[in-house]
Design a protein around this motif. Structure first.
Motif, PDB file in Angstrom:
ATOM      1  N   ASN A  27     -30.270  24.300   2.144  1.00 41.99           N
ATOM      2  CA  ASN A  27     -29.262  24.128   1.100  1.00 41.99           C
ATOM      3  C   ASN A  27     -28.743  22.694   1.031  1.00 41.99           C
ATOM      4  OD1 ASN A  27     -27.926  26.755  -0.356  1.00 41.99           O
ATOM      5  ND2 ASN A  27     -28.925  27.325   1.572  1.00 41.99           N
ATOM      6  N   GLY A  98     -30.948  27.232  -1.608  1.00 46.66           N
ATOM      7  CA  GLY A  98     -30.375  26.816  -2.880  1.00 46.66           C
ATOM      8  C   GLY A  98     -29.116  27.550  -3.315  1.00 46.66           C
ATOM      9  N   HIS A  99     -28.595  28.439  -2.483  1.00 43.06           N
ATOM     10  CA  HIS A  99     -27.426  29.237  -2.883  1.00 43.06           C
ATOM     11  C   HIS A  99     -26.203  28.362  -3.144  1.00 43.06           C
ATOM     12  CE1 HIS A  99     -24.615  32.526  -3.176  1.00 43.06           C
ATOM     13  NE2 HIS A  99     -23.938  32.106  -2.127  1.00 43.06           N
ATOM     14  N   ARG A 102     -26.337  26.708  -6.516  1.00 45.05           N
ATOM     15  CA  ARG A 102     -26.112  27.660  -7.614  1.00 45.05           C
ATOM     16  C   ARG A 102     -24.633  27.994  -7.749  1.00 45.05           C
ATOM     17  NH1 ARG A 102     -31.155  29.431  -5.663  1.00 45.05           N
ATOM     18  NH2 ARG A 102     -30.232  30.898  -4.184  1.00 45.05           N
ATOM     19  N   ALA A 105     -22.868  24.939  -9.306  1.00 46.42           N
ATOM     20  CA  ALA A 105     -23.106  24.855 -10.748  1.00 46.42           C
ATOM     21  C   ALA A 105     -22.251  25.867 -11.501  1.00 46.42           C
ATOM     22  CB  ALA A 105     -24.588  25.087 -11.049  1.00 46.42           C
ATOM     23  N   ALA A 106     -22.081  27.060 -10.924  1.00 42.33           N
ATOM     24  CA  ALA A 106     -21.293  28.102 -11.584  1.00 42.33           C
ATOM     25  C   ALA A 106     -19.824  27.725 -11.666  1.00 42.33           C
ATOM     26  CB  ALA A 106     -21.466  29.430 -10.849  1.00 42.33           C
ATOM     27  N   THR A 117     -18.391  35.893  -5.169  1.00 41.72           N
ATOM     28  CA  THR A 117     -19.793  36.254  -5.321  1.00 41.72           C
ATOM     29  C   THR A 117     -20.117  37.553  -4.587  1.00 41.72           C
ATOM     30  OG1 THR A 117     -20.557  35.078  -3.335  1.00 41.72           O
ATOM     31  CG2 THR A 117     -20.360  33.791  -5.365  1.00 41.72           C
ATOM     32  N   SER A 138     -18.654  36.163 -14.830  1.00 39.27           N
ATOM     33  CA  SER A 138     -18.643  34.797 -15.370  1.00 39.27           C
ATOM     34  C   SER A 138     -17.621  34.633 -16.483  1.00 39.27           C
ATOM     35  CB  SER A 138     -20.044  34.399 -15.844  1.00 39.27           C
ATOM     36  OG  SER A 138     -20.969  34.436 -14.778  1.00 39.27           O
ATOM     37  N   LEU A 206     -24.441  36.316  -7.974  1.00 42.49           N
ATOM     38  CA  LEU A 206     -25.073  35.375  -7.045  1.00 42.49           C
ATOM     39  C   LEU A 206     -25.065  35.868  -5.588  1.00 42.49           C
ATOM     40  CD1 LEU A 206     -23.678  31.950  -8.378  1.00 42.49           C
ATOM     41  CD2 LEU A 206     -25.897  33.006  -8.840  1.00 42.49           C
TER      42      LEU A 206
END
Length: 328
Positions: A27, A98-99, A102, A105-106, A117, A138, A206
């Motif tokens: 990550n 990559g969590h 992500r 970005a959210a 999450t 979201s 996620l």
């Protein structure tokens, strides 16, 4: 300033720490920092962390002067964090590759104070996705809107600090630190404070955190007096809610949750060390006596018969003991 700081406490997890550290490597970004907090481990964990400090991009090793428990270790990491955003991981869990990117970005796209999450619960070889108990996805909302209703699981019943990401403004406002010294249920006052005092949040799905259950060194498996910190944690929840501007609305939820946790512990009381089991009975009875009694009456009337019976017996035993002059 790093974009993201990740606080990761470790205590005697040499078997599992390599998975956590490898997942951080998968990550890593040049603008991420990983605050690895060694809470005075006595096994091979310190050597693993020393190697990670040399080899893991963004790693910063922090050593506690004494073993203070998860809440205190997290606070040490928060005090050293420099990131615009913050996240948590426990040293016996791990992340999907990559969590973190992500999640970042959210939360940047939504512009809210924090996101929550889903996660993956891992018990042996069994995997199951655990969802945030909040419907809209979201969609930015007032965190207070996710506390009620009292009789259903809501976002305050999903207290996991590592299941989300948080803007630094919450840290600057004093909302991200944990009650020092709590060794269990440390995230309960924390999640209630977030939902009462932060201004915006969103649930985003996620499920990229893998939460390892059944770890022999975890306090969820060790039934000694450290487990009883849940009483101090929920006493703090009740005290905080009691001063809230909407205390009349929120007290039934906090009392019901407290009662449910007491009943949960009594469901496994035979696994407690004898001295801790006796203390659990006394402290739980005293806790019921400290709750607003009119609210408690309504909560017990609305609970299922099995749990309500356990709690009424405890409550009745305390009243009898108090009338007879016994100390509880």
């Amino acid at each position: 300033m790093p974009k993201l700081s990740v606080v990761v406490p470790f205590y005697n997890v040499q078997t599992y720490a390599p998975d956590a550290l490898k997942s951080l490597e998968l990550n890593a970004r040049e603008d991420f920092e990983f605050l690895l907090v060694d809470d005075c481990s006595t096994d091979g964990t310190p050597e693993l962390l020393e190697r990670a400090a040399r080899e893991l991009p963004g790693a910063v090793l922090l050593r506690q002067g004494r073993n203070g428990g998860l809440a205190t270790a997290r606070n040490t990491g928060l005090d050293a964090a420099r990131g615009e955003y913050l996240a948590f991981l426990d040293g016996d869990d791990w992340l999907a590759p990559g969590h973190l990117a992500r999640m970042l970005a959210a939360i940047e796209a939504l512009g809210c104070d924090f996101i929550r999450t889903d996660h993956v619960r891992c018990t042996g070889r069994t995997r199951s996705v655990q969802r945030v108990p909040y419907g809209p996805q979201s969609v930015v909302a007032d965190p207070r809107s996710a506390i009620l209703p009292a009789d259903r699981a809501t976002s305050v019943d999903y207290p996991y600090a590592w299941a989300g990401m948080y803007h630094r403004r919450l840290l600057d406002r004093g909302l991200l630190h944990f009650t020092d010294g709590l060794r269990t249920a440390e995230d309960r006052p924390w999640i209630w404070r977030l939902h009462r005092e932060a201004e915006s949040f969103a649930a985003v799905g996620l499920p990229g955190v893998f939460y390892r259950r059944g770890v022999s060194t975890s306090l969820t498996q060790i039934k000694d007096e450290r487990q009883l910190d849940f009483i101090r944690a929920f006493d703090q929840v009740l005290a905080d809610v009691g001063t809230d501007r909407e205390s009349d609305l929120l007290l039934p939820k906090s009392v019901r949750t407290y009662c449910a946790i007491i009943a949960h512990h009594f469901g496994s009381i035979e696994r407690y060390e004898p001295a801790a089991a006796r203390k659990l009975r006394l402290m739980s009875a005293a806790a019921l006596g400290r709750m607003p009694q009119d609210v408690l009456d309504r909560v017990l009337d609305a609970m299922d018969v099995e749990r309500a019976t356990v709690l009424r017996r405890l409550r009745g035993g305390r009243r009898t003991a108090t009338r007879s002059g016994a100390t509880v």
